[in-house]
Design an enzyme around this catalytic site. Structure first.
Site, PDB file in Angstrom:
ATOM      1  N   CYS A 127      83.087  27.239  37.867  1.00  0.00           N
ATOM      2  CA  CYS A 127      83.113  27.035  36.425  1.00  0.00           C
ATOM      3  C   CYS A 127      83.046  25.547  36.084  1.00  0.00           C
ATOM      4  O   CYS A 127      82.272  25.130  35.218  1.00  0.00           O
ATOM      5  CB  CYS A 127      84.374  27.668  35.845  1.00  0.00           C
ATOM      6  SG  CYS A 127      84.498  27.529  34.049  1.00  0.00           S
ATOM      7  N   CYS A 130      91.260  33.147  34.780  1.00  0.00           N
ATOM      8  CA  CYS A 130      91.273  33.334  33.327  1.00  0.00           C
ATOM      9  C   CYS A 130      90.625  34.638  32.886  1.00  0.00           C
ATOM     10  O   CYS A 130      91.016  35.208  31.877  1.00  0.00           O
ATOM     11  CB  CYS A 130      90.603  32.147  32.635  1.00  0.00           C
ATOM     12  SG  CYS A 130      88.805  32.070  32.832  1.00  0.00           S
ATOM     13  N   MET A 146      89.191  21.110  24.683  1.00  0.00           N
ATOM     14  CA  MET A 146      90.521  21.503  24.214  1.00  0.00           C
ATOM     15  C   MET A 146      90.697  23.014  24.381  1.00  0.00           C
ATOM     16  O   MET A 146      90.031  23.789  23.701  1.00  0.00           O
ATOM     17  CB  MET A 146      90.712  21.101  22.755  1.00  0.00           C
ATOM     18  CG  MET A 146      90.653  19.597  22.511  1.00  0.00           C
ATOM     19  SD  MET A 146      90.887  19.190  20.758  1.00  0.00           S
ATOM     20  CE  MET A 146      92.598  19.693  20.504  1.00  0.00           C
ATOM     21  N   GLY A 165      96.037  24.430  25.094  1.00  0.00           N
ATOM     22  CA  GLY A 165      97.247  24.200  25.876  1.00  0.00           C
ATOM     23  C   GLY A 165      97.777  22.793  25.695  1.00  0.00           C
ATOM     24  O   GLY A 165      97.143  21.938  25.064  1.00  0.00           O
TER      25      GLY A 165
END
Length: 362
Positions: A106, A204, A11, A14
């Site tokens: 990632c 990010c 989570m 968003g």
């Protein structure tokens, strides 16, 4: 005892991952929410307010939703692993004259492994994310990723590196929905603010979407170490000075700071001599590419040349091609010229909507 068992849901705070968690909760899964803290904005040299999936606001939003629906929520700090692998690779790739693909790394090496390790500790059989993609078991027994129903939001491109072992425990609840339907679900849940959250298409951990400033922040004396170099044409003629090869990418047209009377693009980067080669649109185009670090999804191997659609960037519509596996590399012959093949970016192969696999462009 829950109807479907226990599932750990990533989570971010968003709308996508939040709706995915509630959807699974309402389907009868025993949901546990997990928010991963992957980076520290303050250490990245940003000038504006912290935003995005790792901000304190996003973590609090994820926790508030979980509390509201009565399922547990945890925060997992993976900043060290993320920094050591993803951010270090990001910097190293630019210094090698390539264009990195941090979201793929990632997913492949950080998020899935972190999720599954925590899932094991919490006795969760499955993990779930808010990616727009689908997953199923093929007739050959392999787990296959296919495109999400929403073509504009399909995220299968960034999932090519996930292993079969990890896919076996993964669910993508949003694969058969469009983004507008997910926003409507959030509204139906009474989550007006969540439904209206904007999306970020930026990396990010790069503040203000300025990777050049980020590189300067991470690499002390970068400008002194590399400095200005030559812009050259394909015939070797020097036509100007650039700020240093790490600050340019294949296919770049804007921000070159040079006018040559016609549109010119970065066609090649030569780190050894700090040279950036410029060329016309025709010089940018190629009909062949080689791909390394293969991970195949639908088939264990592709022993014979086969037709596939190859995407060389996330928003690429794809090009019909013939792919041929040669040991741990893939040779790609495009049916027509393709512009901007950037070493370090992902090449991803599709058979219809199914993800065959992918790797990094050489």
């Amino acid at each position: 005892m829950s109807k479907h068992g226990r599932i750990l849901v990533a989570m971010s705070g968003g709308v996508d991952s939040s709706v995915a968690a509630v959807m699974l909760h309402e389907q009868g899964y025993e949901v546990i929410g997990l928010t991963m803290k992957t980076w520290d904005y303050a250490s990245s040299g940003g000038s504006s307010k912290e935003t995005g999936c790792c901000s304190l606001d996003s973590i609090n939003d994820a926790r508030a939703l979980a509390v509201g629906y009565g399922f547990p929520h945890y925060i997992l700090d993976i900043r060290n692993e993320f920094g050591d692998y993803v951010i270090d690779n990001f910097v190293d790739e630019y210094l090698a004259g390539r264009t990195p693909n941090p979201c793929v790394l990632c997913n492949t090496h950080i998020k899935w492994d972190a999720l599954l390790k925590r899932a094991d500790k919490l006795d969760c059989e499955f993990i779930a994310t808010g990616h727009y993609a689908n997953i199923r078991v093929h007739d050959n027994g392999r787990y296959v990723i296919s495109k999400g129903r929403d073509e504009n939001k399909d995220q299968s491109y960034v999932l090519w590196g996930v292993s079969q072992q990890n896919l076996a425990r993964t669910k993508f609840p949003l694969g058969s929905f469009t983004k507008s339907e997910i926003r409507q679900m959030a509204l139906d849940m009474g989550q007006l603010e969540l439904a209206q959250k904007s999306e970020s298409y930026e990396i990010c951990f790069v503040p203000d979407n300025d990777y050049r400033a980020f590189l300067r922040h991470k690499v002390e004396d970068l400008d002194d170490r590399i400095g200005q170099g030559n812009f050259v044409l394909s015939n070797g003629n020097v036509v100007g000075k650039h700020q240093g090869y790490p600050f340019y990418t294949i296919g770049q047209r804007k921000g070159l700071g040079i006018a040559l009377g016609q549109p010119m693009f970065v066609t090649r980067i030569e780190p050894a001599t700090n040279t950036v080669v410029l060329g016309t649109q025709d010089e940018l185009e190629k009909k062949q590419a080689w791909v390394r670090n293969l991970n195949l999804i639908k088939y264990e191997n592709i022993n014979e040349p086969m037709e596939a659609v190859t995407k060389i960037r996330y928003k690429d519509s794809g090009t019909l091609s013939t792919i041929q596996q040669l040991n741990d590399h893939m040779k790609v012959d495009f049916m027509h010229n393709v512009a901007g093949i950037a070493p370090g970016q992902s090449a991803v192969f599709y058979e219809g909507n199914d993800l065959l696999g992918g790797g990094f462009l050489m």
